[in-house]
Enzyme design. Sequence first.
Site, PDB file in Angstrom:
ATOM      1  N   SER A 176      27.470 -86.608  24.873  1.00  0.00           N
ATOM      2  CA  SER A 176      27.080 -87.220  26.139  1.00  0.00           C
ATOM      3  C   SER A 176      27.312 -88.717  26.084  1.00  0.00           C
ATOM      4  O   SER A 176      26.829 -89.382  25.169  1.00  0.00           O
ATOM      5  CB  SER A 176      25.601 -86.961  26.417  1.00  0.00           C
ATOM      6  OG  SER A 176      25.427 -85.656  26.867  1.00  0.00           O
TER       7      SER A 176
ATOM      8  N   ASP B  41      26.830 -90.109  36.388  1.00  0.00           N
ATOM      9  CA  ASP B  41      25.953 -90.065  35.209  1.00  0.00           C
ATOM     10  C   ASP B  41      26.274 -91.184  34.205  1.00  0.00           C
ATOM     11  O   ASP B  41      26.859 -90.942  33.155  1.00  0.00           O
ATOM     12  CB  ASP B  41      26.090 -88.686  34.555  1.00  0.00           C
ATOM     13  CG  ASP B  41      24.953 -88.393  33.588  1.00  0.00           C
ATOM     14  OD1 ASP B  41      24.257 -89.339  33.178  1.00  0.00           O
ATOM     15  OD2 ASP B  41      24.766 -87.216  33.234  1.00  0.00           O
TER      16      ASP B  41
ATOM     17  N   HIS C  47      21.728 -89.973  31.711  1.00  0.00           N
ATOM     18  CA  HIS C  47      20.721 -89.128  31.050  1.00  0.00           C
ATOM     19  C   HIS C  47      20.460 -89.578  29.610  1.00  0.00           C
ATOM     20  O   HIS C  47      19.452 -89.201  29.030  1.00  0.00           O
ATOM     21  CB  HIS C  47      21.033 -87.634  31.184  1.00  0.00           C
ATOM     22  CG  HIS C  47      22.162 -87.102  30.362  1.00  0.00           C
ATOM     23  ND1 HIS C  47      23.440 -86.949  30.840  1.00  0.00           N
ATOM     24  CD2 HIS C  47      22.190 -86.652  29.097  1.00  0.00           C
ATOM     25  CE1 HIS C  47      24.207 -86.425  29.900  1.00  0.00           C
ATOM     26  NE2 HIS C  47      23.480 -86.233  28.828  1.00  0.00           N
TER      27      HIS C  47
HETATM   28  N1  ARG Z   1      23.565 -81.105  30.556  1.00  0.00           N
HETATM   29  C1  ARG Z   1      23.690 -82.468  30.170  1.00  0.00           C
HETATM   30  C2  ARG Z   1      23.845 -82.604  28.686  1.00  0.00           C
HETATM   31  O1  ARG Z   1      23.178 -82.021  27.890  1.00  0.00           O
HETATM   32  C3  ARG Z   1      22.541 -83.310  30.568  1.00  0.00           C
HETATM   33  C4  ARG Z   1      22.389 -83.466  32.009  1.00  0.00           C
HETATM   34  C5  ARG Z   1      21.105 -84.135  32.375  1.00  0.00           C
HETATM   35  N2  ARG Z   1      20.811 -83.808  33.747  1.00  0.00           N
HETATM   36  C6  ARG Z   1      19.845 -82.979  34.153  1.00  0.00           C
HETATM   37  N3  ARG Z   1      19.823 -82.599  35.395  1.00  0.00           N
HETATM   38  N4  ARG Z   1      18.877 -82.553  33.342  1.00  0.00           N
HETATM   39  O2  ARG Z   1      24.602 -83.347  28.211  1.00  0.00           O
END
Ligand code: ARG
Length: 715
Positions: free
Chosen positions: A650, A220, A85
């Site tokens: 992330s 991811d 991401h």
């Molecule tokens: N929740 C994750 C974060 O902010 C990002 C995940 C991205 N995936 C998604 N399905 N939008 O670090």
Amino acid sequence: MKKLLYSIATLLLLSTGVKADEGMWIPLLLKKYNYEQMKAKGLKLTAEQLYDVNNSSLKDAIVWFNGGCTGEIISSKGLVLTNHHCGYDAIASNSTPGNNILDNGFWAKNNGEEKPIAGMWVSIVQRIEDKTDFVIGQLSGVSEKDRPAKLQEIYKKITDEFKKDGKFEGQMREMFKGNAYYLFVFQKFTDIRLVGTPPQSVGKFGGDADNWMWPRHTGDFSMFRIYANKNNEAAGYAPDNIPYTPKHSLPISMKGVKEGDYAMIYGFPGRTNRYEFSQGIDLAIEKVNPTIVKLRDIRLKAWKEVMDKNEGDRLKLSADYASIANYWKYFIGQTEQMKRLKVYDFKKESEAKFNEFAKGKPQYESVLANVENAYVAYRPIALQRTYLGEGILGVSMNGMASSLFPYATNAKDNKDTAAANKAIKAALANSEDFYSSFFPSADEKILAQILELYYNNIPADQHPAYMAVILKSKGKTTAEKFANYAKMVYAKSFFASKAKFEEFCKAPSYKKLMADPCYAMVDAFYSNYLTKYKPQVDAFTAAIGPEARAYVRGLMEMNPTKTFYPDANSSLRLTYGSVQAYEPKDAVKFDYMTTLDGVMEKYNPKDFEFNAPQKLLDLYTAKDFGNYKREDGKMPVAFITNNDITGGNSGSPVIDGEGRLIGLAFDGNWEAMSGDIVFDEKYKRTINVDIRYVMFLIDKLGGAPHIVGEMNLVK
Ligand code: ARG
């Protein structure tokens, strides 16, 4: 005064008795305040191996990835691992229906096939310095009103030094609401190339349905490479740049993790608000969060319609959609968990204790009463900011129109023709990109609904006078009026067409701009905010600033044996703890690790969020997991730790006690979505991809064993 503040700055970081899992610690201070505890938890490295200025250390393998994420260097040839991401935009914008690497995945067969990503950068911290003494000294006698400007001046004094030879960059960070100040010296690399990515059915498996939740089955990750000039120095993109040789790269652990294992995460957490006042929490729960969710809902639904109709359009909107959806769900979860975990009551109790302590202390006694007064003034207008940023300026075309604000200011009465021309140039430079993913019919629907929401939820006496013009549109209901108004705007505004926009830019005219219905509307809403509400927002910020500063200082005085850590602020931090399962609710226990079995359980070819590549299914059936499988023969996918992270972390490396990479952090969990406000020891977990899954996906699914071959795999 100066003396007092300084002793407090020292107090801030004083020792003993902290929970190891909570806290985003400043690497410079680990040796002094955390090291013994880290060792007790299972760390085998020396403090200098974590952070050192003279010799290479773990910190040299950690990169701030493009401003919003973290990455880690995992080979001597500058290979960087981060989340899928985090690479999403780069991957999507390199995808077309004919060469769709977002859906199909991609692995460069050699350096020549790696894809340069324009505008992408990574920065590596060279050193950290405590500048508290200097900054606070310079601030003495400066009024609260002048403080922000003075701070910028002081920062500039400190960071200008690095501009001389241009090799490094200095950035200042305020800590503890303005009780401490640190300098971070970076080396910034701008020739970054995409090396590989799994298909999004792996890298985003579970999509928005699973986002922010455990148990999770997402691979991811994506990979990039840092390029440097022939002298291994940071340099702009050049075809003959060479892979960067880092001071340190992380070895990859093939050992696997077990519950209770030591785990630390190094990275760049973006923002937390752990010292928020109860009033701020109430406002978020009752007003701001639900408003953001409603406004984002509108955009997401309209975009989804476009994306479902056409593959090319889906590729164009995917990255924006994902980022809006991510925080749409974040705010739903944060609200839900703040209620469930009674965060407001918890804050109220802490504040009551603070008031007890503050009695008879002039520097603290009126803090919380002053905060309440500031909120009394702010509360009625708090949504103005949300509606402007997430609403009016959230409409794509309005955003484009607002890029001509600087033109209008300078073109009015021919104030500054050069500046006006410059503004036109800047807007034009952005137009190719903008119009390539602009969908006027979706935008039109979005505008109509956002205006209606504004009309219904912002008190009438706060509307711009222009609302009356809008309401003159035909229609029996207000909904019809807004729909007809939006239709007119998209039919008549020159911003609605690339050709017309460019025609305007060729012969710009202030008069013509003011007559444009889109511009006139955006200008009306923006001016309404600027003239009537921004002064109140600024007054609120100025009123809260010194109180928050005193509050944090007071908390430290109240708890002299506790070690405090500062809120996240996009600076390098380390959090340490262990691999740990949890019980999300009564009678439910979540294990600490997921496997490929779970991917197969969730697999549903009819649901794009749970689809999976045929090759992955085949590998699963054949149990062709190479050397990456678990002892019991299963393929690990993700695991959880009790580390303290937030957005910005992330892509951060999860590192074992010996400095080896065991996974990469990619999310937080639903039951602790209030974690940016209060860390909940019982529920808060970090969700990580198991590094063995990453290796398997590159080698077996991606057919790129040469990439794995570049790394140092250790058992
Ligand atoms: N929740 C994750 C974060 O902010 C990002 C995940 C991205 N995936 C998604 N399905 N939008 O670090």
